[in-house]
Design a protein around this motif. Sequence first.
Motif, short mmCIF file in Angstrom:
data_model
loop_
_atom_site.label_atom_id
_atom_site.label_comp_id
_atom_site.label_asym_id
_atom_site.label_seq_id
_atom_site.Cartn_x
_atom_site.Cartn_y
_atom_site.Cartn_z
N LEU A 172 0.85 -1.19 0.00
CA LEU A 172 0.00 0.00 0.00
C LEU A 172 0.88 1.23 0.00
N VAL A 173 0.54 2.22 -0.82
CA VAL A 173 1.32 3.45 -0.92
C VAL A 173 0.37 4.62 -0.72
N SER A 174 0.94 5.71 -0.23
CA SER A 174 0.20 6.96 -0.08
C SER A 174 1.06 8.09 -0.58
N ALA A 175 0.47 9.29 -0.61
CA ALA A 175 1.16 10.44 -1.20
C ALA A 175 1.50 11.45 -0.12
N ALA A 176 2.58 12.19 -0.35
CA ALA A 176 3.00 13.29 0.51
C ALA A 176 3.18 14.52 -0.34
N ASP A 177 2.64 15.64 0.18
CA ASP A 177 2.68 16.89 -0.58
C ASP A 177 3.19 17.98 0.35
N GLY B 27 -10.55 18.25 1.37
CA GLY B 27 -11.06 17.62 0.16
C GLY B 27 -10.01 17.37 -0.89
N GLN B 28 -8.73 17.60 -0.58
CA GLN B 28 -7.67 17.34 -1.55
C GLN B 28 -7.62 15.85 -1.85
N GLN B 29 -7.55 15.52 -3.14
CA GLN B 29 -7.54 14.13 -3.59
C GLN B 29 -6.29 13.88 -4.42
N PHE B 30 -5.70 12.69 -4.21
CA PHE B 30 -4.55 12.27 -4.99
C PHE B 30 -4.95 11.06 -5.83
N ASN C 55 -9.01 6.86 -2.08
CA ASN C 55 -9.01 7.44 -0.72
C ASN C 55 -7.61 7.94 -0.36
N ASN C 56 -6.92 8.47 -1.38
CA ASN C 56 -5.55 8.98 -1.24
C ASN C 56 -4.55 7.86 -0.95
N THR C 57 -4.92 6.62 -1.21
CA THR C 57 -4.00 5.49 -1.12
C THR C 57 -4.17 4.62 -2.35
#
Length: 794
Positions: A509-514, A521-524, A545-547
Motif C-alpha cells: 500500500l502506498v500513499s502520497a505526501a505533498d 477535500g484534496q484528492q490524490f 481514498n488517497n491510497t
Amino acid sequence: MLTRNCLSLLLWVLFDGGLLTPPPPQLQQTLATEPRENVIQLPGRRMHFQRVKRGWVWNQFFVLEEYMGSEPQYVGKLHSDLDKGEGTVKYTLSGDGAGTVFTIDETTGDIHAIRSLDREEKPFYTLRAQAVDIETRKPLEPESEFIIKVQDINDNEPKFLDGPYVASVPEMSPVGAYVLQVKATDADDPTYGNSARVVYSILQGQPYFSIDPKTGVIRTALPNMDREVKEQYQVLIQAKDMGGQLGGLAGTTIVNITLTDVNDNPPRFPKSIFHLKVPESSPIGSAIGRIRAVDPDFGQNAEIEYNIVPGDGGNLFDIVTDEDTQEGIIKLKKPLDFETKKAYTFKVEASNLHLDHRFHSAGPFKDTATVKISVLDVEEPPVFSKPLYTMEVYEDTPVGTIIGAVTAQDLDVGSSAVRYFIDWKSDGDSYFTIDGTEGTIATNELLDRESTAQYNFSIIARKVSNTLLTSKVSILINVLDVNEFPPEIAVPHETSVCENAKPGQIIQLVSAADRDLSPAGQQFSFRVSPEAAIKPNFTVRDFRNNTAGIEARRNGYSRRQQELYFLPVVIEDSSYPVQSSTSTMTIRVCRCDSDGTILSCNVEAIFLPVGLSTGALIAILLCIVILLVIVVLYVALRRQKKKDTLMTSKEDIRDNVIHYDDEGGGEEDTQAFDIGALRNPKVIEDNKIRRDIKPDSLCLPRQRPAVEDNTDIRDFIHQRLQENDVDPTAPPYDSLATYAYEGNGSVADSLSSIDSLTSEADQDYDYLTDWGPRFKVLADMFGEEESYNPDKVT
C-alpha cells in the motif's frame, strides 16, 4: 434512764456487791448520755451453769470529744476481786495514749482523760490493764485489753467538696427539667444521732430553680426561660445538718447555671430596603455590597442562608453568606452597562439553616428585604466588535493587499474617535500594516506558507479624547497555500514480492505526501506511467481514498530469471494548478513460505536450501566445490592415462598412487584393487591380470604365504610390499588405490565419476528431483533453465 440504773444495781446485788463498784457521779452522767449499753464479759467462765466470780469488770469505756472542763475528764474505773481495799493491789495502764492521753490511779484504778479529744482525728483507743501485787510485783490478774471510744458531738458543718458548681440547661425548658445534683459531706459520725444528716435548701435563685432537700437535685422552677432575656444565673445552695433543725451547722455553695441556646428566633432584616451603588466597570465576581439579617440566637442556630428571589434584575447578581459575620455578600454575575440599564431591583430572603421543630408553630423562620442597585457611569475604553479576529491570505500575495479590518467603538455618552495601532511587542508588526483611522490591515511583505503558516499579533484601539483608555484585541492570520509542489510517494520506495505471488495480489500500500498545505477535500490519484503499462509485471490499483496498492499481474516470479523490478507510478493532486510527479517503486523478488512470510531476499540465497544455518550452507558449498575439483582431476587423469600408453621406455615410471576421497560405490567403479582382501584376509586371491599395466606372458605365478587369522591389515599390506620388493618378476612400478567405501546401501548409490560417460554431451539430471527437498537446489542447477533476458525491465 431509771430503768438503766435499776439494772445496774440489780447486777451489783447478783454479783455479791463486791464485784461491781458503782461508778462515780461523772461516769453516771456519761452513761446517762450514752444511748448504748456496755457489753460485760465475765472472764474465767468454766461451765454454763457454774457460778464463777470474775476478776475484771470492764470491756468498753466512752469519753466525750471536745471536753472543755478544767478538771481531767473521768473515763472509768478498773477493779479486781482480789483488791480488798487494803492497798496491796497496783493497777497499770498501757497501749494507745497511755500516760499522754489517759492516766490511771494505781491504787483506785480510776481512769481520766488529761486532754481534749477529737473523734474525727481518732475515734477510739485500744489499751491494756494489769493488776499486780505491790509487794511481790506478781500479776494478780491476767493482762486484759479494752477500748476507750470517743463519743461524737456535732462539731463539723456540712461541706461541698466539689463546689462551686457549673451547670447548663437549654432555654425554653419545661418546669422540672434536670439541671444538676450537688452533694455535701459532714465529718461527724453518721451512725450516731443526727449530726451527719444533711438537708438541702436554696438561699438565692428562686423562683427560677428548686432543689430536692434530701438528694440535692436542682431543677427548673419556671417555664420558658429565654436565653435572649437572661443567660446566666447564680444559685446559692445551703446544706444543714441535724436534719435541718434549729442549732444544726450549715454549709453553702454557689451553682452557676447557663441557659444554652435553641433556635427559637427567626432572622429579621433591620430594614425593608437596602440601597447599593455599583460602578459599571466592576469586574464579574466582585463583591458590590453587603446586607445583614439579625438573629438573636447563638452558634449554628444563628446561621443564615440568603437567596435572591427570582424577579427583575436578579439574574445579574448572586448572594453568598459570610460565615464569620453571617452577612449576605452580593456579587456580580454579569457585566453592567450604564448606557443599557441604570438601576436594578430585586428581593433577598434570609432563613435559618438549622430549624427546631418545636417552634414551627411560631411561624416561618425567614424574612425578606428589597435591594435596589444603582449603576454608576464610568468612562470606558473602546470596545472591539469581536473578541478575536481571524483572517486568511494566500502566500505570495502582492505587498499592500488589504486582507481585513477591525472595528472598535466608544460606548460612553458623547463618544470619542478611535485610533488603531499594531502592538509593536508582537512578532507580526513587520509583515502587516494597519490604517490608524479605518482599521484596515494590509500585507507589508511577501508571505511564504512553507516558512510561516500563521501569524498572531495584537491591535490596540485608543480613544482620542483620553489616550490613557485603550483596549487590545488579538489578530490571527492564516497563510493559505498555493499549489506549487507536486505530490510524491510517501515512504517506502522499495517493496518485495514472493515468488509464489498470484495475479491480483496486493503486495504494498502506498500513499502520497505533498509539501503544500492541502486544503480540505484534496484528492490524490495514482496510475502506472504509460511506458510501463504495456504488458506490465505489476500495476497500480487506485483506492480513491488517497491510497493505492501495488498489484501483481503474474502467476509467480523467479529470482533466477529476474531479481528486481522497477515500477514507475504517476501521482497527481487536485489543487490548482494541478501538479504531478512520477516516482519509481523498486520491487524485489523474495523467497517466501506457504503463508507468504518472506524467508530470504538476498541474491546469494537463490542457491541455498531453505531452513539451513549459515555454517551448513557454507559446508554444502565447500562440498560442491570439492566435487567439482574431483571431477576436473578425474578428467585430467583420464587424459593422462591415454598419454601413458605412448610412453617410451626412457620414461621413469616408478609409482602411480591414486588417492581420493570418493563417497559412494568407489570399489564398484574401479577394479584397480580389491579392498575385500584387506577386509577379509582369508580370501584366497586369484592371479588376476592387473589393469593398470601390460601383462607379461613370462610372468611366473608368485607364491603368497597364507595369512594367519586375526592378522592386522597393516601387517598384511607390509608383507605384500616385501613380497613384491623381492620378486624379480614383479613389474618395476606399483599401483595402489585407497578410498573410503560407502557400500551398496546408499540411497544415491555411487556418485563417483570413474565409470561416468566421457562424452562432453549434456546429461539428464531430472532424477535428482525425486531425491527429496535437500537435492532441490542441485536439481534447479542442472535441470533445464528458463531462458533469461537481462534487458527486460518492467
